[in-house]
Scaffold this motif. Structure first.
Motif, PDB file in Angstrom:
ATOM      1  N   ARG A  76      39.868  36.132  40.461  1.00 14.59           N
ATOM      2  CA  ARG A  76      39.628  37.286  41.350  1.00 14.59           C
ATOM      3  C   ARG A  76      38.185  37.765  41.232  1.00 14.59           C
ATOM      4  NH1 ARG A  76      44.408  39.719  38.999  1.00 14.59           N
ATOM      5  NH2 ARG A  76      46.125  38.901  40.209  1.00 14.59           N
ATOM      6  N   PHE A  77      37.687  37.853  40.001  1.00 17.05           N
ATOM      7  CA  PHE A  77      36.303  38.287  39.793  1.00 17.05           C
ATOM      8  C   PHE A  77      35.335  37.317  40.463  1.00 17.05           C
ATOM      9  CE2 PHE A  77      37.715  41.476  36.961  1.00 17.05           C
ATOM     10  CZ  PHE A  77      36.640  42.287  36.648  1.00 17.05           C
ATOM     11  N   ARG A  78      35.535  36.044  40.260  1.00 18.01           N
ATOM     12  CA  ARG A  78      34.629  35.039  40.838  1.00 18.01           C
ATOM     13  C   ARG A  78      34.665  35.093  42.362  1.00 18.01           C
ATOM     14  NH1 ARG A  78      32.368  31.836  37.136  1.00 18.01           N
ATOM     15  NH2 ARG A  78      31.747  30.282  38.689  1.00 18.01           N
ATOM     16  N   ARG A  79      35.832  35.277  42.924  1.00 16.68           N
ATOM     17  CA  ARG A  79      35.933  35.379  44.378  1.00 16.68           C
ATOM     18  C   ARG A  79      35.242  36.640  44.879  1.00 16.68           C
ATOM     19  NH1 ARG A  79      41.354  34.533  47.053  1.00 16.68           N
ATOM     20  NH2 ARG A  79      39.938  34.435  48.832  1.00 16.68           N
ATOM     21  N   ALA A  80      35.419  37.757  44.190  1.00 19.92           N
ATOM     22  CA  ALA A  80      34.770  39.003  44.609  1.00 19.92           C
ATOM     23  C   ALA A  80      33.252  38.883  44.548  1.00 19.92           C
ATOM     24  CB  ALA A  80      35.242  40.169  43.748  1.00 19.92           C
ATOM     25  N   LEU A  81      32.758  38.084  43.628  1.00 21.29           N
ATOM     26  CA  LEU A  81      31.307  37.913  43.486  1.00 21.29           C
ATOM     27  C   LEU A  81      30.721  36.941  44.504  1.00 21.29           C
ATOM     28  CD1 LEU A  81      31.213  37.817  39.602  1.00 21.29           C
ATOM     29  CD2 LEU A  81      30.180  39.593  41.066  1.00 21.29           C
ATOM     30  N   GLU A  83      32.489  36.129  47.716  1.00 21.22           N
ATOM     31  CA  GLU A  83      33.048  36.308  49.056  1.00 21.22           C
ATOM     32  C   GLU A  83      33.024  37.799  49.391  1.00 21.22           C
ATOM     33  OE1 GLU A  83      36.990  34.488  49.350  1.00 21.22           O
ATOM     34  OE2 GLU A  83      36.451  33.120  47.725  1.00 21.22           O
ATOM     35  N   GLU A  84      33.095  38.112  50.659  1.00 18.38           N
ATOM     36  CA  GLU A  84      33.139  39.509  51.084  1.00 18.38           C
ATOM     37  C   GLU A  84      34.587  39.997  51.122  1.00 18.38           C
ATOM     38  OE1 GLU A  84      30.575  41.590  51.339  1.00 18.38           O
ATOM     39  OE2 GLU A  84      29.394  39.846  50.677  1.00 18.38           O
ATOM     40  N   VAL A  85      34.934  40.867  50.202  1.00 21.12           N
ATOM     41  CA  VAL A  85      36.260  41.477  50.081  1.00 21.12           C
ATOM     42  C   VAL A  85      37.381  40.450  50.282  1.00 21.12           C
ATOM     43  CG1 VAL A  85      37.652  43.507  50.640  1.00 21.12           C
ATOM     44  CG2 VAL A  85      35.193  43.549  51.101  1.00 21.12           C
ATOM     45  N   PRO A  86      37.423  39.449  49.402  1.00 21.97           N
ATOM     46  CA  PRO A  86      38.494  38.453  49.539  1.00 21.97           C
ATOM     47  C   PRO A  86      39.865  39.069  49.288  1.00 21.97           C
ATOM     48  CG  PRO A  86      37.410  38.218  47.436  1.00 21.97           C
ATOM     49  CD  PRO A  86      36.614  39.236  48.216  1.00 21.97           C
ATOM     50  N   THR A 141      49.052  44.016  46.445  1.00 17.36           N
ATOM     51  CA  THR A 141      49.877  45.111  45.917  1.00 17.36           C
ATOM     52  C   THR A 141      49.057  46.315  45.486  1.00 17.36           C
ATOM     53  OG1 THR A 141      50.848  43.268  44.671  1.00 17.36           O
ATOM     54  CG2 THR A 141      52.024  45.289  44.613  1.00 17.36           C
ATOM     55  N   LEU A 142      47.886  46.083  44.929  1.00 18.97           N
ATOM     56  CA  LEU A 142      47.081  47.168  44.357  1.00 18.97           C
ATOM     57  C   LEU A 142      46.037  47.726  45.316  1.00 18.97           C
ATOM     58  CD1 LEU A 142      46.532  45.493  40.865  1.00 18.97           C
ATOM     59  CD2 LEU A 142      48.239  47.238  41.476  1.00 18.97           C
ATOM     60  N   GLY A 143      45.811  47.053  46.426  1.00 17.04           N
ATOM     61  CA  GLY A 143      44.831  47.509  47.401  1.00 17.04           C
ATOM     62  C   GLY A 143      43.426  47.044  47.048  1.00 17.04           C
ATOM     63  N   VAL A 144      42.443  47.666  47.694  1.00 12.70           N
ATOM     64  CA  VAL A 144      41.049  47.307  47.471  1.00 12.70           C
ATOM     65  C   VAL A 144      40.582  47.944  46.168  1.00 12.70           C
ATOM     66  CG1 VAL A 144      38.694  47.492  48.359  1.00 12.70           C
ATOM     67  CG2 VAL A 144      40.588  47.046  49.933  1.00 12.70           C
ATOM     68  N   MET A 145      39.933  47.140  45.341  1.00  8.40           N
ATOM     69  CA  MET A 145      39.370  47.688  44.109  1.00  8.40           C
ATOM     70  C   MET A 145      38.037  47.026  43.825  1.00  8.40           C
ATOM     71  SD  MET A 145      41.540  46.151  40.865  1.00  8.40           S
ATOM     72  CE  MET A 145      43.066  46.871  41.382  1.00  8.40           C
ATOM     73  N   ASN A 146      37.142  47.809  43.212  1.00  8.86           N
ATOM     74  CA  ASN A 146      35.859  47.224  42.824  1.00  8.86           C
ATOM     75  C   ASN A 146      36.000  46.582  41.441  1.00  8.86           C
ATOM     76  OD1 ASN A 146      35.287  49.163  40.760  1.00  8.86           O
ATOM     77  ND2 ASN A 146      34.408  50.550  42.265  1.00  8.86           N
ATOM     78  N   LEU A 147      34.974  45.857  41.039  1.00  8.48           N
ATOM     79  CA  LEU A 147      35.071  45.115  39.777  1.00  8.48           C
ATOM     80  C   LEU A 147      35.069  46.023  38.557  1.00  8.48           C
ATOM     81  CD1 LEU A 147      33.054  41.861  40.506  1.00  8.48           C
ATOM     82  CD2 LEU A 147      35.512  42.320  40.726  1.00  8.48           C
ATOM     83  N   ASP A 148      34.482  47.215  38.654  1.00 13.05           N
ATOM     84  CA  ASP A 148      34.609  48.169  37.552  1.00 13.05           C
ATOM     85  C   ASP A 148      36.071  48.540  37.340  1.00 13.05           C
ATOM     86  OD1 ASP A 148      32.151  48.685  36.247  1.00 13.05           O
ATOM     87  OD2 ASP A 148      31.519  50.098  37.795  1.00 13.05           O
TER      88      ASP A 148
END
Length: 175
Positions: A76-81, A83-86, A141-148
């Motif tokens: 998930r972290f690698r995809r967020a870094l 891709e745009e809001v994967p 399930t958890l919605g949009v979240m930032n990496l922090d």
């Protein structure tokens, strides 16, 4: 009376994350596999196959779950870094825990996997800039979240499961 399901309490999102807090969490990610190994390394197969609470997973299942969960989080972290809001799909952890490998495989395999995976994860996290932690992904399930937020949840999740095992060992007098 202690809640056996949530011995450290339910997850509470961090309001604000400082650079110092982020570094503490990353350091905790570096040490969690060693803490987990130390917690389970002297347990017998019978002890590993004991549920941490009535109706809960066995210690063996928890260790294997941590390996699977942490691989998913790393991806998930690698995809967020990159891709745009994967959109990152959830997985049926309850059903994964019922598969044969969770019940039969030695915990050593997942402990080794966790050690190597966390080494890679820590290298990745330490290379990120502050603005990188603002990148987001969308979890079904958890919605949009930032990496922090994801970092904090990841650290809590490891603490949570290690505490389940530790508390069981204390209750059973296995220490």
């Amino acid at each position: 009376m202690e809640d056996l399901r949530f011995p450290i309490g339910a997850y509470e999102p961090a309001r604000e994350v400082s650079a110092g807090q982020r570094q503490q969490w990353i350091q905790e990610i570096a040490t969690q596999p060693t803490i987990l190994r130390t917690t389970v390394e002297r347990l017998t197969d019978e002890q590993l196959d004991t549920a941490y609470r009535p109706g809960g997973w066995t210690i063996r299942q928890v260790v294997h779950h941590l390996a699977d969960n942490n691989m998913n989080a790393y991806i998930r972290f690698r995809r967020a870094l990159t891709e745009e809001v994967p959109v990152t799909p959830p997985y049926r952890e309850d059903l994964w825990a019922e598969l044969g490998d969770y019940r039969e495989m030695p915990v050593e395999l997942s402990l080794t996997l966790l050690e190597v995976l966390h080494q890679r994860f820590v290298v990745l996290l330490r290379a990120l800039r502050t603005q990188d932690f603002r990148r987001t992904f969308s979890h079904a399930t958890l919605g949009v979240m930032n990496l922090d937020m994801a970092l904090h949840r990841f650290v809590w999740h490891g603490r949570h499961h290690i505490a389940q095992i530790t508390r069981l060992c204390e209750r059973m007098g296995w220490r």
